[in-house]
Write a protein that holds these residues in place. Structure first.
Motif, PDB file in Angstrom:
ATOM      1  N   ARG A   5       0.826  -1.212   0.000  1.00 43.18           N
ATOM      2  CA  ARG A   5       0.000   0.000   0.000  1.00 43.18           C
ATOM      3  C   ARG A   5       0.859   1.260   0.000  1.00 43.18           C
ATOM      4  O   ARG A   5       0.512   2.251  -0.627  1.00 43.18           O
ATOM      5  N   LEU A  11      -5.097   5.947  -2.094  1.00 38.02           N
ATOM      6  CA  LEU A  11      -5.808   4.699  -1.806  1.00 38.02           C
ATOM      7  C   LEU A  11      -7.300   4.976  -1.798  1.00 38.02           C
ATOM      8  O   LEU A  11      -7.747   5.991  -1.264  1.00 38.02           O
ATOM      9  N   ARG A  12      -8.077   4.071  -2.404  1.00 38.94           N
ATOM     10  CA  ARG A  12      -9.528   4.224  -2.505  1.00 38.94           C
ATOM     11  C   ARG A  12     -10.185   2.875  -2.227  1.00 38.94           C
ATOM     12  O   ARG A  12      -9.884   1.889  -2.901  1.00 38.94           O
ATOM     13  N   ASP A  13     -11.079   2.840  -1.231  1.00 35.04           N
ATOM     14  CA  ASP A  13     -11.827   1.618  -0.939  1.00 35.04           C
ATOM     15  C   ASP A  13     -12.949   1.444  -1.951  1.00 35.04           C
ATOM     16  O   ASP A  13     -13.649   2.404  -2.296  1.00 35.04           O
ATOM     17  N   ALA A  39     -11.369   3.341 -10.287  1.00 36.45           N
ATOM     18  CA  ALA A  39     -10.438   4.059  -9.406  1.00 36.45           C
ATOM     19  C   ALA A  39      -9.864   5.286 -10.108  1.00 36.45           C
ATOM     20  O   ALA A  39      -9.835   6.381  -9.542  1.00 36.45           O
ATOM     21  N   VAL A  77     -13.973  -5.935   0.815  1.00 41.17           N
ATOM     22  CA  VAL A  77     -13.743  -4.574   0.322  1.00 41.17           C
ATOM     23  C   VAL A  77     -12.340  -4.554  -0.264  1.00 41.17           C
ATOM     24  O   VAL A  77     -11.386  -5.018   0.379  1.00 41.17           O
ATOM     25  N   VAL A  78     -12.217  -4.069  -1.471  1.00 42.21           N
ATOM     26  CA  VAL A  78     -10.925  -3.979  -2.146  1.00 42.21           C
ATOM     27  C   VAL A  78     -10.450  -2.533  -2.056  1.00 42.21           C
ATOM     28  O   VAL A  78     -11.227  -1.598  -2.266  1.00 42.21           O
ATOM     29  N   THR A  79      -9.186  -2.354  -1.742  1.00 42.66           N
ATOM     30  CA  THR A  79      -8.587  -1.027  -1.762  1.00 42.66           C
ATOM     31  C   THR A  79      -7.734  -0.935  -3.018  1.00 42.66           C
ATOM     32  O   THR A  79      -6.887  -1.796  -3.265  1.00 42.66           O
ATOM     33  N   GLY A  81      -4.894   1.043  -4.933  1.00 47.55           N
ATOM     34  CA  GLY A  81      -3.797   2.002  -4.820  1.00 47.55           C
ATOM     35  C   GLY A  81      -3.530   2.563  -6.203  1.00 47.55           C
ATOM     36  O   GLY A  81      -3.529   1.824  -7.186  1.00 47.55           O
ATOM     37  N   LEU A  98      -4.393  -3.631  -6.338  1.00 47.86           N
ATOM     38  CA  LEU A  98      -5.644  -4.008  -5.675  1.00 47.86           C
ATOM     39  C   LEU A  98      -5.314  -4.832  -4.436  1.00 47.86           C
ATOM     40  O   LEU A  98      -4.610  -5.846  -4.534  1.00 47.86           O
ATOM     41  N   GLU A 102      -7.549  -6.159   4.728  1.00 46.72           N
ATOM     42  CA  GLU A 102      -6.487  -5.401   5.395  1.00 46.72           C
ATOM     43  C   GLU A 102      -5.099  -5.771   4.889  1.00 46.72           C
ATOM     44  O   GLU A 102      -4.088  -5.328   5.447  1.00 46.72           O
ATOM     45  N   ASP A 104      -1.558  -5.940   3.221  1.00 43.54           N
ATOM     46  CA  ASP A 104      -0.631  -4.868   2.869  1.00 43.54           C
ATOM     47  C   ASP A 104       0.024  -5.099   1.514  1.00 43.54           C
ATOM     48  O   ASP A 104       0.567  -4.180   0.922  1.00 43.54           O
TER      49      ASP A 104
END
Length: 139
Positions: A5, A11-13, A39, A77-79, A81, A98, A102, A104
């Motif tokens: 990350r 970063l966007r959830d 994104a 939930v995908v974050t 970057g 992606l 949680e 990293d």
């Protein structure tokens, strides 16, 4: 090795959806590209540098790719970057990671190249200064 990350500027959830899973129980590979697209374009719209309905210019995708390291699946939930790897006169190359839950390290990493074009003629157009400033902040 997948990146972390910390390697990305923004970063966007992004929630996954029930129908994103394929028969194997993980996100279908096409969903990764949808997440990349969302994104990038959500950031451009939110920062006011892209008006997909009435802007004089628009960004078109001309190239994309993805490497997969680990599965992602609903209801995770995908974050996403996001960073800019290259900013040219009329084009920009984004790199997107992606991350599931949680984690990293990235479950998938991709890229996508936008070219700024005149809405009517579809000919290349210089990236406007306001958009360039937003993109430069992601470098």
């Amino acid at each position: 090795m997948p990146e972390t990350r910390a390697d990305y500027r923004l970063l966007r959830d992004m929630p996954t959806r029930w129908f994103d899973n394929d028969i194997y129980g993980h996100l279908n590979n096409t969903v990764h590209y949808q997440l990349f697209d969302t994104a990038v374009n959500a950031h451009l719209v939110e920062t006011g540098v892209l008006d997909p309905h009435t802007g004089d210019t628009v960004f078109l995708v001309v190239e994309s790719g993805c490497r997969y390291f680990a599965p992602l699946s609903f209801p995770e939930v995908v974050t996403a970057g996001l960073r800019v790897a290259h900013l040219g006169r009329s084009s920009v190359r984004y790199e997107i990671g992606l991350f599931g839950g949680e984690a990293d390290t990235a479950a998938a990493e991709g890229f996508f190249v936008h070219v700024n074009v005149d809405r009517q003629t579809r000919k290349k157009a210089p990236i406007p200064d306001a958009a360039r400033d937003v993109l430069e902040a992601l470098r």
